[in-house]
Scaffold this motif. Structure first.
Motif, mmCIF file in Angstrom:
data_model
loop_
_atom_site.group_PDB
_atom_site.id
_atom_site.type_symbol
_atom_site.label_atom_id
_atom_site.label_comp_id
_atom_site.label_asym_id
_atom_site.label_seq_id
_atom_site.Cartn_x
_atom_site.Cartn_y
_atom_site.Cartn_z
ATOM 1 N N TRP A 58 0.676 7.162 3.000
ATOM 2 C CA TRP A 58 -0.063 6.322 3.935
ATOM 3 C C TRP A 58 -0.926 5.352 3.152
ATOM 4 C CZ3 TRP A 58 0.609 6.255 9.126
ATOM 5 C CH2 TRP A 58 1.309 7.318 9.678
ATOM 6 N N PHE A 59 -0.912 4.086 3.562
ATOM 7 C CA PHE A 59 -1.695 3.035 2.929
ATOM 8 C C PHE A 59 -2.451 2.260 4.004
ATOM 9 C CE2 PHE A 59 2.231 3.580 0.472
ATOM 10 C CZ PHE A 59 1.728 3.891 -0.779
ATOM 11 N N TYR A 60 -3.662 1.851 3.673
ATOM 12 C CA TYR A 60 -4.388 0.908 4.519
ATOM 13 C C TYR A 60 -4.543 -0.352 3.698
ATOM 14 C CZ TYR A 60 -7.710 -1.347 7.548
ATOM 15 O OH TYR A 60 -8.305 -2.251 8.389
ATOM 16 N N GLY A 120 -9.669 -1.578 -3.267
ATOM 17 C CA GLY A 120 -8.395 -0.971 -3.621
ATOM 18 C C GLY A 120 -8.609 0.294 -4.441
ATOM 19 N N GLY A 121 -7.868 1.332 -4.121
ATOM 20 C CA GLY A 121 -8.001 2.600 -4.825
ATOM 21 C C GLY A 121 -8.843 3.612 -4.070
ATOM 22 N N LEU A 122 -9.603 3.156 -3.082
ATOM 23 C CA LEU A 122 -10.390 4.073 -2.261
ATOM 24 C C LEU A 122 -9.432 4.987 -1.507
ATOM 25 C CD1 LEU A 122 -13.214 4.829 -1.007
ATOM 26 C CD2 LEU A 122 -12.644 3.203 0.805
ATOM 27 N N LYS A 123 -9.721 6.271 -1.516
ATOM 28 C CA LYS A 123 -8.889 7.239 -0.801
ATOM 29 C C LYS A 123 -9.725 7.950 0.241
ATOM 30 C CE LYS A 123 -5.810 8.319 -4.651
ATOM 31 N NZ LYS A 123 -5.329 9.363 -5.558
ATOM 32 N N VAL A 124 -9.139 8.116 1.418
ATOM 33 C CA VAL A 124 -9.766 8.916 2.466
ATOM 34 C C VAL A 124 -8.732 9.925 2.944
ATOM 35 C CG1 VAL A 124 -11.395 7.136 3.206
ATOM 36 C CG2 VAL A 124 -9.156 7.264 4.293
ATOM 37 N N THR A 158 -3.677 11.967 2.881
ATOM 38 C CA THR A 158 -4.426 11.017 2.086
ATOM 39 C C THR A 158 -3.976 9.604 2.442
ATOM 40 O OG1 THR A 158 -4.672 12.578 0.274
ATOM 41 C CG2 THR A 158 -4.967 10.257 -0.262
ATOM 42 N N VAL A 159 -4.958 8.739 2.683
ATOM 43 C CA VAL A 159 -4.688 7.328 2.944
ATOM 44 C C VAL A 159 -5.308 6.548 1.793
ATOM 45 C CG1 VAL A 159 -5.009 5.386 4.513
ATOM 46 C CG2 VAL A 159 -4.748 7.701 5.433
ATOM 47 N N LEU A 160 -4.490 5.758 1.116
ATOM 48 C CA LEU A 160 -4.930 4.963 -0.024
ATOM 49 C C LEU A 160 -5.146 3.526 0.423
ATOM 50 C CD1 LEU A 160 -5.357 4.626 -3.130
ATOM 51 C CD2 LEU A 160 -2.905 4.157 -3.270
#
Length: 158
Positions: free
Chosen positions: A100-102, A108-112, A118-120
């Protein structure tokens, strides 16, 4: 994956980053103005170093505010037919693993993590962002970092 939940998690992460930056800036400012930081000789550079640190921490606070503002402008709940800033992307790699990417304007590189996924956050300045931007469902995205090649197929765009 619920895009509203992803957006809320990103907001919380950015607010936490801002709070951390503010705390570090306050601490650095206190250290820079403390009486023990005053130079005792012409070669004592502690006060100068403390001042530079305080300035750098204040810049982190400004950057965090800027990121929050940029993200607030990018949050869009409309589904798009192609990847743009504000898109939540579901992709699969060659090993059939889902990713999953937002697509964000910065950070950039923040992960939640949302419901154990995990969404990168990716941006257009990153190699993955460069190849994913404007792609549509079913498109393949391949890019290389060093000698490693990565490949994803876009399964859905929210």
């Amino acid at each position: 994956m619920n895009k509203v939940h992803v957006i809320e998690h990103i907001r919380f992460a950015l607010e936490a980053k801002l709070a951390e930056a503010k705390q570090a800036a306050d601490s650095a400012r206190i250290d820079a103005t403390h009486e023990q930081s005053a130079a005792e000789t012409q070669y004592d550079s502690l006060s100068i170093e403390s001042g530079y640190l305080a300035q750098g921490q204040s810049e982190r606070v400004n950057d965090a505010h800027k990121s929050i503002s940029l993200f607030e402008q990018s949050f869009d709940l409309q589904n798009a037919n192609k990847v743009t800033v504000g898109s939540l992307i579901k992709a699969i790699d060659l090993d059939d693993e889902t990713h999953w990417f937002y697509f964000g304007p910065s950070e950039g590189g923040l992960k939640v993590t949302v419901k154990k996924q995990t969404v990168l956050v990716i941006t257009q300045s990153a190699p993955i962002g460069q190849v994913m931007f404007s792609k549509m469902i079913g498109d393949e995205c391949e890019y290389q970092v060093g000698s490693q090649t990565y490949s994803f197929e876009i399964l859905d765009i929210f």
